[in-house]
Design a protein around this motif. Structure first.
Motif, PDB file in Angstrom:
ATOM      1  N   LEU A 241       0.824  -1.210   0.000  1.00  0.00           N
ATOM      2  CA  LEU A 241       0.000   0.000   0.000  1.00  0.00           C
ATOM      3  C   LEU A 241       0.860   1.262   0.000  1.00  0.00           C
ATOM      4  N   THR A 242       2.105   1.127   0.419  1.00  0.00           N
ATOM      5  CA  THR A 242       2.982   2.308   0.491  1.00  0.00           C
ATOM      6  C   THR A 242       4.180   2.231  -0.455  1.00  0.00           C
ATOM      7  N   SER A 243       4.518   1.028  -0.910  1.00  0.00           N
ATOM      8  CA  SER A 243       5.652   0.846  -1.826  1.00  0.00           C
ATOM      9  C   SER A 243       5.204   0.064  -3.057  1.00  0.00           C
TER      10      SER A 243
ATOM     11  N   ILE B 236      -2.611  -6.507  -5.338  1.00  0.00           N
ATOM     12  CA  ILE B 236      -1.548  -5.553  -5.685  1.00  0.00           C
ATOM     13  C   ILE B 236      -2.227  -4.290  -6.206  1.00  0.00           C
ATOM     14  N   PRO B 237      -2.033  -3.149  -5.535  1.00  0.00           N
ATOM     15  CA  PRO B 237      -2.680  -1.905  -5.990  1.00  0.00           C
ATOM     16  C   PRO B 237      -2.274  -1.550  -7.418  1.00  0.00           C
ATOM     17  N   GLY B 238      -3.231  -0.983  -8.182  1.00  0.00           N
ATOM     18  CA  GLY B 238      -2.964  -0.630  -9.564  1.00  0.00           C
ATOM     19  C   GLY B 238      -2.360   0.752  -9.718  1.00  0.00           C
ATOM     20  N   SER B 239      -2.160   1.167 -10.979  1.00  0.00           N
ATOM     21  CA  SER B 239      -1.520   2.455 -11.269  1.00  0.00           C
ATOM     22  C   SER B 239      -2.375   3.642 -10.824  1.00  0.00           C
ATOM     23  N   LYS B 240      -3.724   3.498 -10.887  1.00  0.00           N
ATOM     24  CA  LYS B 240      -4.613   4.596 -10.483  1.00  0.00           C
ATOM     25  C   LYS B 240      -4.455   4.870  -8.990  1.00  0.00           C
ATOM     26  N   TYR B 241      -4.321   3.795  -8.221  1.00  0.00           N
ATOM     27  CA  TYR B 241      -4.107   3.940  -6.773  1.00  0.00           C
ATOM     28  C   TYR B 241      -2.789   4.686  -6.515  1.00  0.00           C
ATOM     29  N   ARG B 242      -1.774   4.330  -7.253  1.00  0.00           N
ATOM     30  CA  ARG B 242      -0.464   4.981  -7.071  1.00  0.00           C
ATOM     31  C   ARG B 242      -0.547   6.465  -7.395  1.00  0.00           C
ATOM     32  N   MET B 243      -1.283   6.770  -8.464  1.00  0.00           N
ATOM     33  CA  MET B 243      -1.398   8.172  -8.890  1.00  0.00           C
ATOM     34  C   MET B 243      -2.160   8.986  -7.846  1.00  0.00           C
ATOM     35  N   TYR B 244      -3.277   8.426  -7.338  1.00  0.00           N
ATOM     36  CA  TYR B 244      -4.073   9.117  -6.320  1.00  0.00           C
ATOM     37  C   TYR B 244      -3.261   9.292  -5.039  1.00  0.00           C
ATOM     38  N   LEU B 245      -2.477   8.262  -4.691  1.00  0.00           N
ATOM     39  CA  LEU B 245      -1.669   8.315  -3.473  1.00  0.00           C
ATOM     40  C   LEU B 245      -0.621   9.427  -3.583  1.00  0.00           C
TER      41      LEU B 245
ATOM     42  N   ASP C 150      -8.176  10.800  -2.236  1.00  0.00           N
ATOM     43  CA  ASP C 150      -8.810   9.687  -1.522  1.00  0.00           C
ATOM     44  C   ASP C 150      -8.668   8.402  -2.343  1.00  0.00           C
ATOM     45  N   THR C 151      -8.093   7.350  -1.728  1.00  0.00           N
ATOM     46  CA  THR C 151      -7.849   6.082  -2.427  1.00  0.00           C
ATOM     47  C   THR C 151      -8.854   5.006  -2.041  1.00  0.00           C
TER      48      THR C 151
ATOM     49  N   GLY D 296     -11.583   2.435  -2.040  1.00  0.00           N
ATOM     50  CA  GLY D 296     -12.194   1.653  -3.112  1.00  0.00           C
ATOM     51  C   GLY D 296     -11.259   1.343  -4.267  1.00  0.00           C
ATOM     52  N   LEU D 297     -10.004   1.850  -4.206  1.00  0.00           N
ATOM     53  CA  LEU D 297      -9.077   1.597  -5.308  1.00  0.00           C
ATOM     54  C   LEU D 297      -8.195   0.372  -5.068  1.00  0.00           C
ATOM     55  N   VAL D 298      -8.345  -0.248  -3.915  1.00  0.00           N
ATOM     56  CA  VAL D 298      -7.573  -1.457  -3.637  1.00  0.00           C
ATOM     57  C   VAL D 298      -8.452  -2.430  -2.858  1.00  0.00           C
ATOM     58  N   GLU D 299      -8.313  -3.695  -3.176  1.00  0.00           N
ATOM     59  CA  GLU D 299      -9.112  -4.723  -2.508  1.00  0.00           C
ATOM     60  C   GLU D 299      -8.597  -4.974  -1.092  1.00  0.00           C
ATOM     61  N   PRO D 300      -9.468  -5.346  -0.180  1.00  0.00           N
ATOM     62  CA  PRO D 300      -9.011  -5.734   1.156  1.00  0.00           C
ATOM     63  C   PRO D 300      -8.292  -7.082   1.080  1.00  0.00           C
TER      64      PRO D 300
END
Length: 401
Positions: A14-16, A43-52, A57-58, A60-64
């Motif tokens: 989530l951070t790296s 594994i978080p996608g590119s959209k999550y990385r960009m928002y981060l 606000d991320t 809903g961009l990554v599964e639990p």
């Protein structure tokens, strides 16, 4: 075998990035990606990385993280393949030694936190003292190193300060194994195997090649160059700025680069050097085999030359001895002939006393008689008669001072 916590790995993703983590753990990016999928770690996608990155606000961009029977998972590396020590060291030609090496390496466990051996502690202290003496680099030392007995601690030339703790642990593991194997490690970490053959090695840190970022100073030089061109100063030369930088990568490599053996073991996708101590030790013994064989070959050639020289000298001695015997034979024949002439001459001498004396000297000269003269002693047939008599005539002068 690398051990992970699913929860810990999920939180780190989530951070790296996956790429950063694969480099951190020294495993293949694609294999690490497959490993996460196999263990149901999102594994978080590119959209999550960009928002981060944009502090958006991320949600809903990554599964639990899905539940699993165990939180502990293992990543198998190629380094887990069992080493065929017997086959690797067959040229050692010592079955008992090979069994000892197998036993020590199979039982070896790398521990990252034990206290260092005295040899490595002394080395670590020398590195610390060097850094305290040259806190701003080695520039001052470079000026006079060719005129001084002072020597830079080994391995420092090609390892960053960040990786020094790893260097100490790897050296300590090597020393520990060779101590168990009954081999000697010198203070400069040269390894003596078999009691006489030295194996040299080096540990270096690999470097990356990255595009060079122009510094403020370099940019200022470029701007100055452009201004000079605009005002017609065609004689000015363009500043030379390197295209690439080569920062340390954090990956270490053990090198065997001394003749006649060349090999290396390095940090890679199949494990770090700490995981490859048995492989490193095997390379030490493979280097030893080559060094030993070269020494034996050299000793054989030296012994061969020595024997040839001895044979040559022996032959020369035989020739000289034979020449001396021939020389003596000629002298004896000459003395015999002279003795015969004296005896013949004695028949014509009327003075009995002189005649008897002449015959005595003939017997003294005659090698077939070889009488011991009461004055001259025994005739030395190794010397020509004239020289022999001249030597007898020489009387040392004595002076009273």
């Amino acid at each position: 075998m690398k051990k992970f916590s699913r929860t810990d790995l999920y939180n780190k993703l989530l951070t790296s990035t996956l790429k950063d983590l694969s480099e951190k753990y020294h495993v293949s990016y694609h294999k690490f990606s497959a490993f996460c999928h196999q263990n149901n770690i999102p594994i978080p996608g590119s959209k999550y990385r960009m928002y981060l990155k944009m502090n958006k606000d991320t949600t809903g961009l990554v599964e639990p993280l899905p539940a699993a029977e165990s939180d502990i998972i293992y990543f198998n590396t190629e380094s887990n393949k069992k080493l065929d020590i017997k086959n690797e060291l067959k040229d050692l030609n010592d079955s008992q030694k090979i069994k000892q090496i197998e036993k020590v390496l199979n039982e070896f466990k790398y521990l990252s936190k034990p206290s260092l051996s005295s040899k490595v502690r002394i080395f670590k202290k020398s590195v610390k003292e060097w850094k305290e003496k040259y806190p701003n680099g080695d520039h001052k030392y470079e000026w006079y190193k060719w005129y001084s007995d002072e020597k830079k601690p080994k391995f420092m030339e090609n390892i960053s300060s960040k990786e020094l703790p790893r260097l100490y642990r790897i050296l300590d593991a090597i020393c520990l194994v060779f101590d168990q194997l009954g081999e000697e490690v010198k203070d400069d970490f040269t390894v003596i195997i078999g009691g006489k053959d030295e194996v040299y090695f080096d540990i270096v840190e690999l470097k990356n090649q990255v595009d060079h970022k122009i510094t403020k100073k370099e940019q200022k030089e470029l701007d100055e160059y452009e201004r000079n061109l605009k005002i017609g100063h065609s004689w000015v030369s363009k500043p030379r700025i390197r295209k690439y930088d080569h920062p340390y990568s954090g990956k270490l490599k053990v090198e065997f680069n001394d003749y006649p053996y060349h090999a290396y073991v390095k940090d890679a996708d199949n494990g770090r050097l700490e995981d490859k101590i048995p492989e490193i030790i095997i390379n030490f013994y493979k280097a030893y085999i080559r060094v030993r064989d070269e020494r034996l070959k050299r000793e054989y050639e030296e012994q061969k030359k020595k024997e040839e020289k001895e044979q040559k000298n022996l032959k020369a001695k035989h020739i000289n001895d034979e020449k001396a015997r021939v020389k003596q034979l000629i002298i004896e024949a000459h003395d015999y002939q002279m003795a015969m002439q004296i005896r013949k001459y004695a028949t014509a001498i009327s003075d009995k006393k002189y005649k008897d004396w002449s015959l005595q000297k003939a017997d003294w000269l005659d090698p077939t008689v070889g009488s011991n003269d009461e004055i001259l002693g025994l005739r030395d047939y190794s010397k020509d008669l004239k020289k022999y008599l001249d030597d007898l005539l020489k009387i040392e002068d004595k002076y009273d001072w």
